[in-house]
Design a protein around this motif. Structure first.
Motif, mmCIF file in Angstrom:
data_model
loop_
_atom_site.group_PDB
_atom_site.id
_atom_site.type_symbol
_atom_site.label_atom_id
_atom_site.label_comp_id
_atom_site.label_asym_id
_atom_site.label_seq_id
_atom_site.Cartn_x
_atom_site.Cartn_y
_atom_site.Cartn_z
ATOM 1 N N ILE A 111 0.817 -1.216 0.000
ATOM 2 C CA ILE A 111 0.000 0.000 0.000
ATOM 3 C C ILE A 111 0.855 1.273 0.000
ATOM 4 O O ILE A 111 0.403 2.322 -0.472
ATOM 5 N N THR A 112 2.085 1.190 0.488
ATOM 6 C CA THR A 112 2.930 2.397 0.552
ATOM 7 C C THR A 112 3.322 2.904 -0.836
ATOM 8 O O THR A 112 3.798 4.024 -0.962
ATOM 9 N N GLN A 113 3.164 2.056 -1.846
ATOM 10 C CA GLN A 113 3.594 2.448 -3.193
ATOM 11 C C GLN A 113 2.458 3.051 -4.024
ATOM 12 O O GLN A 113 2.653 3.427 -5.171
ATOM 13 N N LEU A 114 1.266 3.147 -3.436
ATOM 14 C CA LEU A 114 0.102 3.535 -4.234
ATOM 15 C C LEU A 114 -0.049 5.038 -4.424
ATOM 16 O O LEU A 114 -0.005 5.801 -3.464
ATOM 17 N N ASP A 115 -0.278 5.400 -5.667
ATOM 18 C CA ASP A 115 -0.470 6.807 -6.006
ATOM 19 C C ASP A 115 -1.970 7.122 -6.009
ATOM 20 O O ASP A 115 -2.610 7.155 -7.054
ATOM 21 N N VAL A 116 -2.485 7.307 -4.798
ATOM 22 C CA VAL A 116 -3.904 7.651 -4.624
ATOM 23 C C VAL A 116 -3.953 8.887 -3.723
ATOM 24 O O VAL A 116 -2.932 9.290 -3.169
ATOM 25 N N ASP A 117 -5.123 9.469 -3.549
ATOM 26 C CA ASP A 117 -5.212 10.669 -2.705
ATOM 27 C C ASP A 117 -4.879 10.340 -1.248
ATOM 28 O O ASP A 117 -4.210 11.109 -0.562
ATOM 29 N N VAL A 118 -5.364 9.197 -0.779
ATOM 30 C CA VAL A 118 -5.154 8.853 0.628
ATOM 31 C C VAL A 118 -5.042 7.343 0.805
ATOM 32 O O VAL A 118 -5.776 6.595 0.157
ATOM 33 N N ILE A 119 -4.092 6.929 1.643
ATOM 34 C CA ILE A 119 -4.044 5.514 2.033
ATOM 35 C C ILE A 119 -4.434 5.415 3.512
ATOM 36 O O ILE A 119 -4.207 6.338 4.281
ATOM 37 N N VAL A 120 -5.026 4.273 3.852
ATOM 38 C CA VAL A 120 -5.469 4.055 5.237
ATOM 39 C C VAL A 120 -4.436 3.175 5.941
ATOM 40 O O VAL A 120 -3.919 2.215 5.365
ATOM 41 N N ASN A 121 -4.145 3.541 7.174
ATOM 42 C CA ASN A 121 -3.219 2.785 8.006
ATOM 43 C C ASN A 121 -3.995 2.007 9.063
ATOM 44 O O ASN A 121 -4.899 2.553 9.692
ATOM 45 N N ALA A 122 -3.625 0.731 9.254
ATOM 46 C CA ALA A 122 -4.177 -0.068 10.358
ATOM 47 C C ALA A 122 -3.305 0.195 11.574
ATOM 48 O O ALA A 122 -2.325 -0.506 11.817
ATOM 49 N N ALA A 123 -3.648 1.242 12.314
ATOM 50 C CA ALA A 123 -2.807 1.722 13.411
ATOM 51 C C ALA A 123 -3.228 1.092 14.738
ATOM 52 O O ALA A 123 -4.081 0.205 14.782
ATOM 53 N N ASN A 124 -2.624 1.564 15.821
ATOM 54 C CA ASN A 124 -3.114 1.225 17.166
ATOM 55 C C ASN A 124 -3.451 2.530 17.866
ATOM 56 O O ASN A 124 -3.118 3.617 17.376
ATOM 57 N N SER A 125 -4.109 2.442 19.020
ATOM 58 C CA SER A 125 -4.681 3.657 19.604
ATOM 59 C C SER A 125 -3.632 4.658 20.086
ATOM 60 O O SER A 125 -3.944 5.828 20.277
ATOM 61 N N SER A 126 -2.388 4.227 20.219
ATOM 62 C CA SER A 126 -1.333 5.181 20.620
ATOM 63 C C SER A 126 -0.953 6.102 19.460
ATOM 64 O O SER A 126 -0.398 7.171 19.684
ATOM 65 N N LEU A 127 -1.195 5.668 18.240
ATOM 66 C CA LEU A 127 -0.797 6.384 17.006
ATOM 67 C C LEU A 127 0.722 6.561 16.902
ATOM 68 O O LEU A 127 1.193 7.394 16.124
ATOM 69 N N MET A 128 1.463 5.777 17.662
ATOM 70 C CA MET A 128 2.916 5.962 17.682
ATOM 71 C C MET A 128 3.667 4.953 16.813
ATOM 72 O O MET A 128 4.873 4.780 16.946
ATOM 73 N N GLY A 129 2.953 4.300 15.910
ATOM 74 C CA GLY A 129 3.592 3.353 14.997
ATOM 75 C C GLY A 129 3.594 1.955 15.576
ATOM 76 O O GLY A 129 3.146 1.726 16.707
ATOM 77 N N GLY A 130 4.073 1.009 14.782
ATOM 78 C CA GLY A 130 4.076 -0.388 15.214
ATOM 79 C C GLY A 130 4.645 -1.251 14.112
ATOM 80 O O GLY A 130 5.473 -0.783 13.324
ATOM 81 N N GLY A 131 4.187 -2.504 14.041
ATOM 82 C CA GLY A 131 4.668 -3.412 12.991
ATOM 83 C C GLY A 131 3.724 -3.409 11.810
ATOM 84 O O GLY A 131 2.952 -2.469 11.622
ATOM 85 N N GLY A 132 3.780 -4.457 11.015
ATOM 86 C CA GLY A 132 2.859 -4.655 9.892
ATOM 87 C C GLY A 132 2.777 -3.462 8.962
ATOM 88 O O GLY A 132 3.770 -2.795 8.671
ATOM 89 N N VAL A 133 1.566 -3.171 8.525
ATOM 90 C CA VAL A 133 1.370 -2.092 7.558
ATOM 91 C C VAL A 133 1.680 -0.731 8.211
ATOM 92 O O VAL A 133 2.181 0.183 7.556
ATOM 93 N N ASP A 134 1.427 -0.602 9.491
ATOM 94 C CA ASP A 134 1.719 0.621 10.240
ATOM 95 C C ASP A 134 3.222 0.927 10.170
ATOM 96 O O ASP A 134 3.632 2.061 9.838
ATOM 97 N N GLY A 135 4.036 -0.087 10.449
ATOM 98 C CA GLY A 135 5.494 0.077 10.387
ATOM 99 C C GLY A 135 5.931 0.491 8.995
ATOM 100 O O GLY A 135 6.760 1.406 8.821
ATOM 101 N N ALA A 136 5.362 -0.166 7.983
ATOM 102 C CA ALA A 136 5.749 0.115 6.591
ATOM 103 C C ALA A 136 5.398 1.557 6.214
ATOM 104 O O ALA A 136 6.204 2.263 5.583
ATOM 105 N N ILE A 137 4.219 2.013 6.611
ATOM 106 C CA ILE A 137 3.781 3.372 6.250
ATOM 107 C C ILE A 137 4.689 4.418 6.897
ATOM 108 O O ILE A 137 5.134 5.363 6.240
ATOM 109 N N HIS A 138 5.010 4.252 8.168
ATOM 110 C CA HIS A 138 5.895 5.226 8.828
ATOM 111 C C HIS A 138 7.313 5.163 8.253
ATOM 112 O O HIS A 138 7.974 6.190 8.109
#
Ligand code: AR6
Length: 179
Positions: free
Chosen positions: A13-40
């Motif tokens: 998903i990090t490579q997509l040229d769209v207006d907005v991508i959605v992140n599967a975050a956690n409630s801290s919003l401070m990053g994590g693994g999986g797609v969250d890690g990749a996006i940050h």
């Protein structure tokens, strides 16, 4: 005639040229693994800077809710961070909360004049939501939303794994790009 549609692809998903991508975050919003890690990682520190400001203002993000930041160095202009439910047997409003994630992300996208949005398979990784059930909720919620508005032109489901991809391809509402 309705002009908006749902696209299904496999990829990062990090490579997509769209207006907005959605992140599967956690409630801290401070990053994590999986797609969250990749996006940050790909988007760079500007995303975390904005997340910190949101946390200072409202104290994180509750399950089912969504917040928006810059896309930083990503091709996408914005990132919507939503917090999926942790699967806990299915009797703890997991389905409703997952639907809320899709719906609230779409509302935020419209508010920010986004016409193209891409979703990962929220909650189906570390959070353990069964992929077949998650696919049904994703398709139903997004289909309902775009049938009521023309402001979103295209919704892309981006699958990182084959299993999610196969479940989502069972739905006639979801189209694979050709060529
Ligand atoms: N592009 C698209 N999808 C991806 C990518 C990618 N680059 N990387 C992974 N996926 P998960 P969750 C898929 O675990 O279950 C984080 O640590 C992956 O195959 O990322 O909502 C957060 O900080 C899976 O199908 O998110 C939270 O603590 C899907 O993304 C927690 O994980 C979601 O898997 C959230 O768990």
């Amino acid at each position: 005639m309705k002009q908006n549609w749902i696209e299904l692809i496999k990829g990062d998903i990090t490579q997509l040229d769209v207006d907005v991508i959605v992140n599967a975050a956690n409630s801290s919003l401070m990053g994590g693994g999986g797609v969250d890690g990749a996006i940050h990682r790909v988007g760079g520190p500007a995303i975390l800077d904005e997340c910190r400001k949101i946390v200072a203002r409202q104290g994180g993000c509750k399950t089912g809710k969504a917040v928006i930041t810059t896309g930083g160095n990503l091709p996408a202009r914005f990132v919507i961070h939503t917090v999926g439910p942790v699967w806990n047997g299915g009797n703890n409003q997991e389905a409703e909360k997952l639907a809320d994630c899709y719906r609230n992300s779409l509302i935020l996208a419209v508010e920010n004049k986004c016409k193209t949005i891409a979703f990962p398979n929220i909650s189906t990784g570390v959070y353990g939501f069964p992929k077949d059930k998650a696919a049904e909720i994703a398709v139903k919620t997004v289909s309902e939303f775009i049938s009521e508005t023309d402001e979103i032109r295209k919704v892309t489901f981006v699958c990182f794994d084959q299993e999610n991809f196969l479940y989502l391809s069972n739905f006639p509402e979801v189209k694979r790009p050709t060529g």
